[in-house]
Motif scaffolding. Structure first.
Motif, PDB file in Angstrom:
ATOM      1  N   ARG A  46       0.714  -1.178   0.080  1.00 25.98           N
ATOM      2  CA  ARG A  46       0.010  -0.023   0.001  1.00 25.98           C
ATOM      3  C   ARG A  46       0.821   1.414   0.195  1.00 25.98           C
ATOM      4  O   ARG A  46       0.415   2.327  -0.495  1.00 25.98           O
ATOM      5  CB  ARG A  46      -0.954   0.017   1.164  1.00 25.98           C
ATOM      6  N   CYS A  47       1.819   1.184   0.655  1.00 26.59           N
ATOM      7  CA  CYS A  47       2.784   2.350   0.979  1.00 26.59           C
ATOM      8  C   CYS A  47       3.593   2.697  -0.561  1.00 26.59           C
ATOM      9  O   CYS A  47       4.137   3.719  -0.437  1.00 26.59           O
ATOM     10  CB  CYS A  47       3.645   2.163   1.976  1.00 26.59           C
ATOM     11  N   LEU A  50       2.391   6.056  -1.975  1.00 30.85           N
ATOM     12  CA  LEU A  50       2.660   7.184  -1.247  1.00 30.85           C
ATOM     13  C   LEU A  50       3.022   8.238  -2.078  1.00 30.85           C
ATOM     14  O   LEU A  50       3.749   7.715  -3.189  1.00 30.85           O
ATOM     15  CB  LEU A  50       3.616   7.059  -0.009  1.00 30.85           C
ATOM     16  N   TYR A 164       3.448  11.586   6.994  1.00 35.48           N
ATOM     17  CA  TYR A 164       3.269   9.810   6.869  1.00 35.48           C
ATOM     18  C   TYR A 164       1.859   9.716   7.501  1.00 35.48           C
ATOM     19  O   TYR A 164       0.997   9.007   6.951  1.00 35.48           O
ATOM     20  CB  TYR A 164       4.140   9.185   7.267  1.00 35.48           C
ATOM     21  N   THR A 167      -0.979  11.277   5.642  1.00 31.23           N
ATOM     22  CA  THR A 167      -1.404  11.007   4.095  1.00 31.23           C
ATOM     23  C   THR A 167      -2.092   9.271   4.045  1.00 31.23           C
ATOM     24  O   THR A 167      -2.673   9.055   3.449  1.00 31.23           O
ATOM     25  CB  THR A 167       0.127  10.887   3.362  1.00 31.23           C
ATOM     26  N   ALA A 168      -1.219   8.507   5.311  1.00 33.40           N
ATOM     27  CA  ALA A 168      -1.366   7.055   5.238  1.00 33.40           C
ATOM     28  C   ALA A 168      -1.843   6.518   6.517  1.00 33.40           C
ATOM     29  O   ALA A 168      -2.729   5.770   6.687  1.00 33.40           O
ATOM     30  CB  ALA A 168      -0.531   6.209   4.688  1.00 33.40           C
ATOM     31  N   GLU A 172      -4.855   3.705   8.984  1.00 35.22           N
ATOM     32  CA  GLU A 172      -4.385   2.335   9.298  1.00 35.22           C
ATOM     33  C   GLU A 172      -4.579   2.305  10.744  1.00 35.22           C
ATOM     34  O   GLU A 172      -5.119   1.079  11.205  1.00 35.22           O
ATOM     35  CB  GLU A 172      -2.995   2.203   8.842  1.00 35.22           C
TER      36      GLU A 172
END
Length: 375
Positions: A46-47, A50, A164, A167-168, A172
């Motif tokens: 998934r990263c 980014l 980080y 953004t993601a 999570e």
């Protein structure tokens, strides 16, 4: 070797926590060396999406979390009301000498000395800088900058972490947080019904337990012998992304903390060990070479029936029958992705079976479980 000693009333001297900042840091650690974190391959994949600029910064400052995880990331980790931004603010408020010692330690994995030594002793500082210059002049210059003023690097690292998170990882964290607290509740239930050491046995590998002597030991290159008391408690921090490590913080002035993979503590439906019939059903499903091979192939990532058939050299219909048995036993689960049905392991179910088998070990025996942790 780190030895942690528990009193007869140790249940009163322990605490549990989960930390959004620490979890984000551990997920960043996964990105620095994906090959050693098979469980987290989905997150690594998934990263890849980014933004390129953020990925470059994560690589540039990845040394801060690649080997030694600075203890300052544990700031307010025991405060269940503290969010990610609260914890970042607590890190920024720490004294410069404590920040410098922890940041310096990230560069000293193969160099004599510790960050605390370098901050306190100019002689040790010069020795470490000289040794590092011979090996890596750029790292030596970075270490010198950290010891002079750690805040410029810290600001860059924390800004990268903030981006980080935004953004993601904020999303999570929303996904993994409930599981961490369910794991903590399961640990509490086990302690309440069976005592401390049956709970400790469920921690992921690389821990040695001696219930008779009431000790927990971790193989580390430095010596510590620590008694857990009311005035010196230990906090067990549940984490998804720390796997496969167990990380321990035991150097003062930081609180004693053991961060463990929460996966093996994933609860059963009642928060207690699985029934004998349930365990037998799972073991029967595993008792065939093709099904064990399927489990192995699913350990790193989700796969379709067709992909598994190609990997194992079996027909799709045979693989489908084996997958049906594994799914019936609750060991695998499915999700649809486009035209394909993907199979993945159910970690909680596997942990449930592992715990049921572990519970067969008498409390008085010496239990050995193993795993890399914090240097």
């Amino acid at each position: 070797m780190i030895t942690i000693r528990f009193s007869d009333n140790a249940e009163e001297d322990i605490a549990f926590s989960a930390s959004p900042l620490l979890e984000a840091v551990h997920s960043w650690h996964v990105l620095t060396d994906p090959g050693h974190h098979a469980l987290h391959v989905p997150w690594v994949r998934r990263c890849r999406r980014l933004p390129a600029a953020l990925r470059r910064r994560l690589r540039e400052y990845g040394f801060v979390v690649a080997d030694y995880i600075p203890a300052f990331f544990e700031s307010r980790a025991g405060d269940h009301d503290a969010g990610f931004s609260d914890q970042l603010a607590a890190v920024r408020a720490l004294p410069p000498d404590r920040l410098a010692a922890e940041l310096a330690q990230t560069l000293l994995v193969s160099t004599p000395g510790t960050g605390i030594d370098l901050v306190a002793d100019p002689g040790r500082r010069d020795e470490a800088l000289a040794a590092l210059r011979r090996a890596d002049a750029d790292r030596a210059a970075l270490l010198s900058d950290i010891l002079t003023d750690p805040r410029p690097l810290l600001d860059d690292v924390l800004s990268t972490l903030e981006d980080y998170w935004d953004t993601a990882f904020a999303d999570e964290w929303e996904r993994v947080e409930p599981g961490l607290y369910e794991s903590i509740a399961a640990a509490g239930a086990r302690i309440a019904h069976q005592g401390l050491f049956p709970m400790l046995r469920t921690l992921a590998p690389q821990i040695r337990l001696d219930p008779a002597r009431r000790t927990l030991r971790l193989d580390r290159p430095h010596e510590h012998d620590i008694a857990v008391t009311r005035s010196h408690p230990v906090t067990f921090t549940a984490s998804h992304y720390v796997w496969p490590h167990v990380r321990v913080t035991c150097d003062r002035p930081w609180p004693l903390r053991l961060t463990y993979p929460a996966l093996p503590l994933a609860p059963t439906s009642a928060g207690r060990p699985t029934s004998q019939e349930d365990t037998l059903a799972a073991l029967r499903a595993l008792a065939a070479a093709p099904r064990l091979q399927i489990i192995t192939r699913l350990a790193g990532q989700s796969r379709s029936t067709q992909e598994l058939a190609a990997l194992l050299g079996l027909s799709p219909s045979v693989v489908s029958r084996h997958l049906h048995q594994l799914t019936e036993a609750g060991l695998t689960r499915t999700r649809r992705e486009g035209y394909y049905v993907l199979y993945s392991l159910d970690p909680a179910r596997l942990a449930q079976i592992a715990t049921a088998l572990t519970d067969l070990i008498p409390d008085a025996s010496l239990t050995t479980i193993g795993c890399p942790g914090r240097p």
